[in-house]
Design a protein around this motif. Structure first.
Motif, short mmCIF file in Angstrom:
data_model
loop_
_atom_site.label_atom_id
_atom_site.label_comp_id
_atom_site.label_asym_id
_atom_site.label_seq_id
_atom_site.Cartn_x
_atom_site.Cartn_y
_atom_site.Cartn_z
N GLU A 189 0.83 -1.20 0.00
CA GLU A 189 0.00 0.00 0.00
C GLU A 189 0.87 1.26 0.00
O GLU A 189 0.61 2.20 -0.76
CB GLU A 189 -0.92 -0.02 1.22
CG GLU A 189 -1.86 -1.22 1.27
CD GLU A 189 -2.66 -1.26 2.55
OE1 GLU A 189 -2.61 -0.28 3.30
OE2 GLU A 189 -3.34 -2.28 2.79
N TYR A 190 1.89 1.28 0.83
CA TYR A 190 2.78 2.44 0.89
C TYR A 190 3.63 2.55 -0.37
O TYR A 190 3.88 3.65 -0.87
CB TYR A 190 3.68 2.36 2.13
CG TYR A 190 2.91 2.44 3.42
CD1 TYR A 190 2.60 3.66 4.00
CD2 TYR A 190 2.47 1.28 4.07
CE1 TYR A 190 1.89 3.74 5.19
CE2 TYR A 190 1.76 1.35 5.25
CZ TYR A 190 1.47 2.57 5.80
OH TYR A 190 0.76 2.65 6.97
N ALA A 191 4.06 1.41 -0.89
CA ALA A 191 4.89 1.42 -2.09
C ALA A 191 4.13 2.01 -3.28
O ALA A 191 4.68 2.82 -4.04
CB ALA A 191 5.37 0.00 -2.41
N ARG A 192 2.89 1.64 -3.45
CA ARG A 192 2.10 2.13 -4.58
C ARG A 192 1.81 3.62 -4.46
O ARG A 192 1.87 4.37 -5.44
CB ARG A 192 0.80 1.34 -4.71
CG ARG A 192 0.99 -0.10 -5.16
CD ARG A 192 -0.33 -0.81 -5.31
NE ARG A 192 -1.09 -0.24 -6.41
CZ ARG A 192 -1.00 -0.65 -7.66
NH1 ARG A 192 -0.15 -1.61 -7.99
NH2 ARG A 192 -1.74 -0.10 -8.60
N ILE A 193 1.48 4.06 -3.23
CA ILE A 193 1.18 5.48 -3.02
C ILE A 193 2.42 6.33 -3.30
O ILE A 193 2.36 7.34 -4.01
CB ILE A 193 0.67 5.71 -1.60
CG1 ILE A 193 -0.72 5.09 -1.43
CG2 ILE A 193 0.62 7.20 -1.27
CD1 ILE A 193 -1.25 5.13 -0.02
N VAL A 194 3.55 5.93 -2.73
CA VAL A 194 4.78 6.71 -2.90
C VAL A 194 5.23 6.69 -4.36
O VAL A 194 5.66 7.71 -4.90
CB VAL A 194 5.90 6.16 -1.98
CG1 VAL A 194 7.22 6.85 -2.27
CG2 VAL A 194 5.52 6.38 -0.53
N ARG A 195 5.11 5.55 -5.02
CA ARG A 195 5.51 5.47 -6.44
C ARG A 195 4.70 6.44 -7.29
O ARG A 195 5.26 7.16 -8.14
CB ARG A 195 5.31 4.05 -6.94
CG ARG A 195 5.57 3.90 -8.46
CD ARG A 195 5.25 2.50 -8.92
NE ARG A 195 5.38 2.38 -10.36
CZ ARG A 195 4.41 2.61 -11.24
NH1 ARG A 195 3.20 2.99 -10.79
NH2 ARG A 195 4.61 2.47 -12.53
N SER A 196 3.39 6.47 -7.10
CA SER A 196 2.56 7.37 -7.91
C SER A 196 2.92 8.83 -7.66
O SER A 196 2.92 9.64 -8.60
CB SER A 196 1.08 7.13 -7.60
OG SER A 196 0.79 7.46 -6.24
N GLN A 197 3.24 9.18 -6.42
CA GLN A 197 3.62 10.55 -6.11
C GLN A 197 4.99 10.90 -6.70
O GLN A 197 5.19 12.00 -7.21
CB GLN A 197 3.65 10.75 -4.59
CG GLN A 197 2.30 10.59 -3.92
CD GLN A 197 1.38 11.75 -4.22
OE1 GLN A 197 1.79 12.90 -4.26
NE2 GLN A 197 0.11 11.46 -4.43
N VAL A 198 5.91 9.94 -6.62
CA VAL A 198 7.26 10.19 -7.14
C VAL A 198 7.23 10.35 -8.66
O VAL A 198 7.97 11.18 -9.22
CB VAL A 198 8.21 9.05 -6.72
CG1 VAL A 198 9.55 9.15 -7.45
CG2 VAL A 198 8.44 9.08 -5.22
N LEU A 199 6.39 9.59 -9.34
CA LEU A 199 6.29 9.72 -10.80
C LEU A 199 5.89 11.14 -11.20
O LEU A 199 6.34 11.65 -12.24
CB LEU A 199 5.27 8.72 -11.34
CG LEU A 199 5.70 7.25 -11.37
CD1 LEU A 199 4.55 6.36 -11.81
CD2 LEU A 199 6.89 7.06 -12.30
N ALA A 200 5.07 11.77 -10.39
CA ALA A 200 4.65 13.15 -10.70
C ALA A 200 5.71 14.16 -10.30
O ALA A 200 5.95 15.15 -11.01
CB ALA A 200 3.34 13.45 -9.99
N VAL A 201 6.38 13.91 -9.16
CA VAL A 201 7.32 14.90 -8.63
C VAL A 201 8.65 14.88 -9.38
O VAL A 201 9.29 15.92 -9.53
CB VAL A 201 7.54 14.64 -7.12
CG1 VAL A 201 8.68 15.50 -6.58
CG2 VAL A 201 6.25 14.94 -6.36
N LYS A 202 9.08 13.72 -9.87
CA LYS A 202 10.44 13.62 -10.44
C LYS A 202 10.61 14.42 -11.73
O LYS A 202 11.73 14.63 -12.17
CB LYS A 202 10.80 12.16 -10.68
CG LYS A 202 10.13 11.51 -11.88
CD LYS A 202 10.68 10.11 -12.10
CE LYS A 202 10.14 9.48 -13.36
NZ LYS A 202 10.70 8.13 -13.60
N GLN A 203 9.50 14.87 -12.33
CA GLN A 203 9.60 15.70 -13.53
C GLN A 203 9.68 17.18 -13.20
O GLN A 203 9.72 18.01 -14.11
CB GLN A 203 8.37 15.45 -14.42
CG GLN A 203 8.14 13.99 -14.80
CD GLN A 203 9.29 13.42 -15.60
OE1 GLN A 203 9.98 14.15 -16.32
NE2 GLN A 203 9.50 12.11 -15.50
N SER A 204 9.72 17.51 -11.93
CA SER A 204 9.73 18.91 -11.52
C SER A 204 11.08 19.57 -11.83
O SER A 204 12.11 18.90 -12.01
CB SER A 204 9.43 19.04 -10.03
OG SER A 204 8.18 18.45 -9.71
#
Length: 315
Positions: A189-204
């Motif tokens: 559960e934590y892995a999926r949530i963090v992954r989805s957030q990181v996918l959006a943030v890493k393009q910043s």
């Protein structure tokens, strides 16, 4: 002479512009501080969340006090007196007594130690491992992302309680085994949530700037990426504690969790079900303790989520 001075000034201008702004760091710190102030102000306006926070703090105080000073309990929660078994609630025994004559009120109070310990430690295990796996999968992408997330998907395909039962069967019974089992099954559960957030943030832009100045992947992930997904992590962790407490109670109810004579709400509930008609209070009060605790963490988690949501703060 004047032209030479102007040329010198113009040549120095790019150098001045290239220098970092000394006021940028304090401004960023002020912005972060302002965010947390806004979150706390919004949370204080949420009455159910504040009541839940009060209940959780009260439970924590009870757990700490009964751990260090068990003599404050009205009765010894482990002392058996068969002559006093199944006494109904009264002035002497507020919640009545169980089949072995033990005071249910004292056992419910001391049971808060086990429930909060299992909830906090199991969430800590799943949080650390899940956040690291999700951050690495989201930031690296490619084959690393595929391998990690397929493993997480396989774990999610099995109901968490069944997976926890399987781990308990392999590891054995006990509070330490319950913490490991519940913590492990919550990792996806934590892995999926963090992954989805990181996918959006890493393009910043700030992540791209960190790459340009030569920061390593580990520094970028833990210094630049994870702090920006912290609100989602905090909300999920708060809700995860309630799930962990509920799973611990379910394992105790099935006889796979903490073993007697330890006072655990799920175990008390499971043993009281055999006397549901003769002594319903043996089930009612442990069940109420589980319900109130889980509800408090859920309402607090919802309040924190709304407090971090700018749209909800504007309402």
């Amino acid at each position: 002479m004047i032209d030479m001075a102007e040329a010198t000034l113009q040549a120095n201008e790019p150098q001045k512009q290239a220098q970092p702004d000394p006021e940028s760091a304090p401004k960023q710190a002020e912005k972060t501080e302002s965010l947390w102030k806004d979150v706390w102000y919004s949370l204080r306006q949420n009455i159910p969340a504040m009541v839940s926070l009060f209940v959780i703090l009260l439970l924590a105080i009870v757990a700490i006090v009964t751990y260090f000073w068990p003599q404050v309990l009205p009765y010894d929660p482990y002392a058996q007196d068969l002559s006093a078994s199944f006494q109904p609630p009264s002035a002497a025994h507020w919640f009545g007594t169980d089949q072995q004559g033990r005071d249910i009120f004292s056992r419910v109070l001391i049971g808060s130690q086990i429930s909060l310990t299992v909830g906090l430690l199991s969430v800590a295990i799943s949080l650390v491992i899940g956040v690291v796996l999700g951050a690495v999968a989201g930031y690296k992408g490619g084959i690393v992302d595929t391998i990690i997330m397929r493993i997480m998907d396989m774990m999610l395909a099995i109901p968490s309680i069944l997976l926890a039962i399987a781990f308990m069967a392999a590891l054995g019974r006990g509070i330490d085994k319950a913490i490991i089992a519940i913590g492990f099954v919550s990792i996806p559960e934590y892995a999926r949530i963090v992954r989805s957030q990181v996918l959006a943030v890493k393009q910043s832009d700030y992540v791209a700037a960190a790459r340009v100045i030569g920061d390593s992947d580990a520094v970028i992930i833990f210094k630049h990426v994870l702090p920006n997904v912290m609100p989602s992590i905090i909300v999920r962790a708060t809700l995860g504690i309630s799930s962990a407490i509920l799973d611990a109670a379910a394992l105790g109810f099935l006889g796979l969790g903490v073993q007697p004579p330890a006072a655990e709400w799920g175990d008390m509930l499971g043993r009281g079900r055999n006397y549901i008609f003769a002594a319903p209070y043996a089930m009612i009060f442990p069940g109420l303790a589980i319900t109130i605790t889980v509800l408090a963490f859920n309402l607090l988690g919802d309040g924190i989520r709304d407090a971090f949501d700018p749209k909800a703060r504007k309402r």
